[in-house]
Design an enzyme around this catalytic site. Structure first.
Site, PDB file in Angstrom:
ATOM      1  N   LYS A   1       9.692  -0.247  -5.186  1.00  0.00           N
ATOM      2  CA  LYS A   1       8.225  -0.238  -4.783  1.00  0.00           C
ATOM      3  C   LYS A   1       8.240   0.078  -3.393  1.00  0.00           C
ATOM      4  CE  LYS A   1       4.073  -1.849  -4.890  1.00  0.00           C
ATOM      5  NZ  LYS A   1       3.462  -0.702  -4.386  1.00  0.00           N
TER       6      LYS A   1
ATOM      7  N   LYS B   1      12.490  -6.087   2.441  1.00  0.00           N
ATOM      8  CA  LYS B   1      11.063  -6.693   2.566  1.00  0.00           C
ATOM      9  C   LYS B   1      11.137  -7.529   1.102  1.00  0.00           C
ATOM     10  CE  LYS B   1       8.546  -3.382   5.294  1.00  0.00           C
ATOM     11  NZ  LYS B   1       7.453  -2.609   5.473  1.00  0.00           N
TER      12      LYS B   1
ATOM     13  N   LYS C   1      10.643   4.531  -1.479  1.00  0.00           N
ATOM     14  CA  LYS C   1       9.832   5.166  -0.363  1.00  0.00           C
ATOM     15  C   LYS C   1       9.591   6.516  -0.575  1.00  0.00           C
ATOM     16  CE  LYS C   1       7.756   3.875   3.518  1.00  0.00           C
ATOM     17  NZ  LYS C   1       7.282   2.196   3.668  1.00  0.00           N
TER      18      LYS C   1
ATOM     19  N   THR D   1      -1.267  -6.121   5.543  1.00  0.00           N
ATOM     20  CA  THR D   1      -0.169  -5.997   6.728  1.00  0.00           C
ATOM     21  C   THR D   1      -0.619  -6.711   7.743  1.00  0.00           C
ATOM     22  OG1 THR D   1       0.032  -3.964   5.405  1.00  0.00           O
ATOM     23  CG2 THR D   1       1.219  -4.508   7.630  1.00  0.00           C
TER      24      THR D   1
ATOM     25  N   ASN E   1      -3.819   1.364  10.972  1.00  0.00           N
ATOM     26  CA  ASN E   1      -4.235   0.238  10.126  1.00  0.00           C
ATOM     27  C   ASN E   1      -3.976  -0.983  10.439  1.00  0.00           C
ATOM     28  OD1 ASN E   1      -3.460  -1.627   7.493  1.00  0.00           O
ATOM     29  ND2 ASN E   1      -4.970  -0.031   6.749  1.00  0.00           N
TER      30      ASN E   1
ATOM     31  N   SER F   1       0.401  -5.778  -2.281  1.00  0.00           N
ATOM     32  CA  SER F   1       0.539  -4.805  -3.466  1.00  0.00           C
ATOM     33  C   SER F   1       1.049  -5.444  -4.553  1.00  0.00           C
ATOM     34  CB  SER F   1       1.584  -3.768  -2.931  1.00  0.00           C
ATOM     35  OG  SER F   1       1.019  -2.642  -2.253  1.00  0.00           O
TER      36      SER F   1
HETATM   37  N1  GLU Z   1       4.120   1.154   2.989  1.00  0.00           N
HETATM   38  C1  GLU Z   1       4.014  -0.358   2.981  1.00  0.00           C
HETATM   39  C2  GLU Z   1       5.329  -1.094   3.546  1.00  0.00           C
HETATM   40  O1  GLU Z   1       6.091  -0.214   4.263  1.00  0.00           O
HETATM   41  C3  GLU Z   1       3.535  -0.899   1.837  1.00  0.00           C
HETATM   42  C4  GLU Z   1       4.249  -0.796   0.677  1.00  0.00           C
HETATM   43  C5  GLU Z   1       3.606  -1.192  -1.024  1.00  0.00           C
HETATM   44  O2  GLU Z   1       2.645  -1.917  -0.567  1.00  0.00           O
HETATM   45  O3  GLU Z   1       4.185  -1.285  -1.717  1.00  0.00           O
HETATM   46  O4  GLU Z   1       5.511  -1.966   3.181  1.00  0.00           O
END
Ligand code: GLU
Length: 428
Positions: A84, A108, A120, A204, A235, A362
């Protein structure tokens, strides 16, 4: 600037910085696994993504020419569950950066205890110079190029730098067309009408605010009247400045790519939000701006780097005056600086913890898509709060009990679940 031109312009400095981010991530993962008592094989497994796909995407531009864009998708580890993580559109995207970012996503997800591994993606492009039509064709082209390795139970993309809910909508539509059935769970960060979650856009920033509140409690600082400096007004930075302002804090500084605004009595955040353009630029409207570097060294209680990486280094870590730093951006502090700050007794809440609110909501979005039943904004906020407070506590306790800095503690908490899952699967 044409996209092909941009693709050739990923600067050497940026390539080196990305390599540094990647290698310093490896250094901390190794240290964390050592502390957790894992043998070297575990590090060998986790030091690189399991899979990295590079794609070339031909796109018809509005002027009739064809440009070939380069994109990536990295999947770090899928022992816990599907991978993810977001997709960024940026001229300086490169392979090492995408690899490092996918490893951070694994951490994370481990820290907030989601049933995911990290992934990613990125495309080398400059969305600021592209039309909506070009962006749509690029988004769809990327999904066609990576469709073999993604899906609601394989790898689930999301927004990241310069991508938004409209781009997620095009990507979801393309994927659903390819599969010939509606697949809202393929991607998160969608518009509400296409199965997005309440609260995703500000998640976030909300996660960062929860970390600020928890850190402030530990340091006996009251949010009411606390002086906060925020680097970045995208954001995360803009929502966060607004939340802190509404909570009674004094947001004394904010910045964008062009400079910083400072007022020791607190800035009028609502006014600045109103004047900000869709890429977060606002400082160009004012004279007397400071630089982004000066913002970091301002006299304040809480410093929130919410822009780009490598901002706090060995060169300026001694001059930081804040007693709490909460990293809303990815990788704003180098390893040398982390050590200097923790020796100076500054409480640093690391990126992999502080910015995990986005992926947490998410996950809520994906759960709602899977069950076809949608939650209210209050339900989402309440669940997010619970997850983040627990995650902060785990990392803080680990750092106290094991006498390690907060970054290493976060990596220890984050790496534990994927290591265990890899071991149970018999991979190591
Ligand atoms: N791009 C965001 C992050 O770096 C969200 C990733 C997501 O929602 O899967 O955490």
């Amino acid at each position: 600037m044409g996209a092909a031109g941009v693709a050739g312009k990923v600067s050497e400095q940026k390539m080196e910085e990305s390599l540094n981010l990647f290698t310093s991530t490896q250094v901390v993962i190794k240290e964390a696994l050592n502390k957790l008592g894992y043998a070297d094989e575990m590090y060998e497994l986790l030091k690189e993504p399991l899979r990295m796909l590079t794609v070339r995407i031909p796109i018809r531009m509005d002027d009739g020419s064809t440009k070939i864009f380069t994109g990536y998708r990295s999947q770090h580890n899928d022992a816990v569950g599907p991978t993810k993580g977001g997709v960024r559109f940026h001229p300086e995207v490169n392979e090492d950066e995408v690899k490092a970012l996918s490893m951070w996503m694994s951490l994370k997800c481990g820290i907030v205890d989601l049933p995911y591994g990290g992934g990613k993606g990125g495309i080398i492009c400059d969305p600021r110079s592209m039309s909506m039509g070009e962006l749509e064709r690029l988004s769809r082209g990327y999904v066609r190029a990576i469709s073999q390795i993604v899906g609601p139970t394989k790898d689930i993309p999301a927004p990241d730098v310069y991508t938004n809910s409209q781009i997620m909508a095009w990507m979801m539509d393309e994927y659903s067309r390819l599969r010939e059935y509606d697949s809202p769970g393929f991607i998160t960060g969608k518009p509400l009408v296409l199965g997005g979650s309440q609260g995703r856009e500000k998640a976030t920033a909300q996660g960062v605010v929860i970390c600020i509140e928890e850190a402030a409690k530990k340091r006996g600082i009251s949010i009411e009247g606390a002086r906060v400096a925020v680097q970045g007004f995208g954001n995360a930075g803009s929502f966060l400045a607004k939340f802190m302002h509404d909570a009674g804090a004094k947001v004394v500084a904010i910045s964008d790519a062009y400079g910083a605004l400072y007022d020791p009595n607190g800035l009028d955040i609502d006014y600045l939000l109103d004047r900000r353009d869709s890429f977060g630029t606002v400082t160009t409207l004012f004279d007397n701006t400071l630089t982004n570097e000066e913002l970091l060294e301002l006299d304040c209680d809480i410093l929130v780097p919410a822009a780009v990486s490598n901002q706090i280094t060995a060169a300026n870590a001694h001059d930081i005056k804040a007693s709490i730093i909460v990293e809303a951006a990815n990788g704003p502090t180098t390893l040398e600086a982390t050590k200097i700050l923790s020796d100076r007794g500054i409480l640093l809440v690391p990126d992999v913890l502080a910015s995990s609110g986005g992926v947490t909501v998410s996950y809520f979005e994906w759960v709602q898509n899977n069950q076809g039943y949608y939650w209210t904004e209050d339900e989402v906020t309440e669940k997010l709060e619970k997850v983040l407070v627990q995650a902060f506590d785990n990392v803080y306790q680990t750092s106290q009990q094991r006498k390690v800095n907060m970054r290493l503690a976060a990596y220890m908490v984050g790496a534990r679940k994927m290591s265990e899952a890899s071991r149970f699967r018999g991979w190591v």
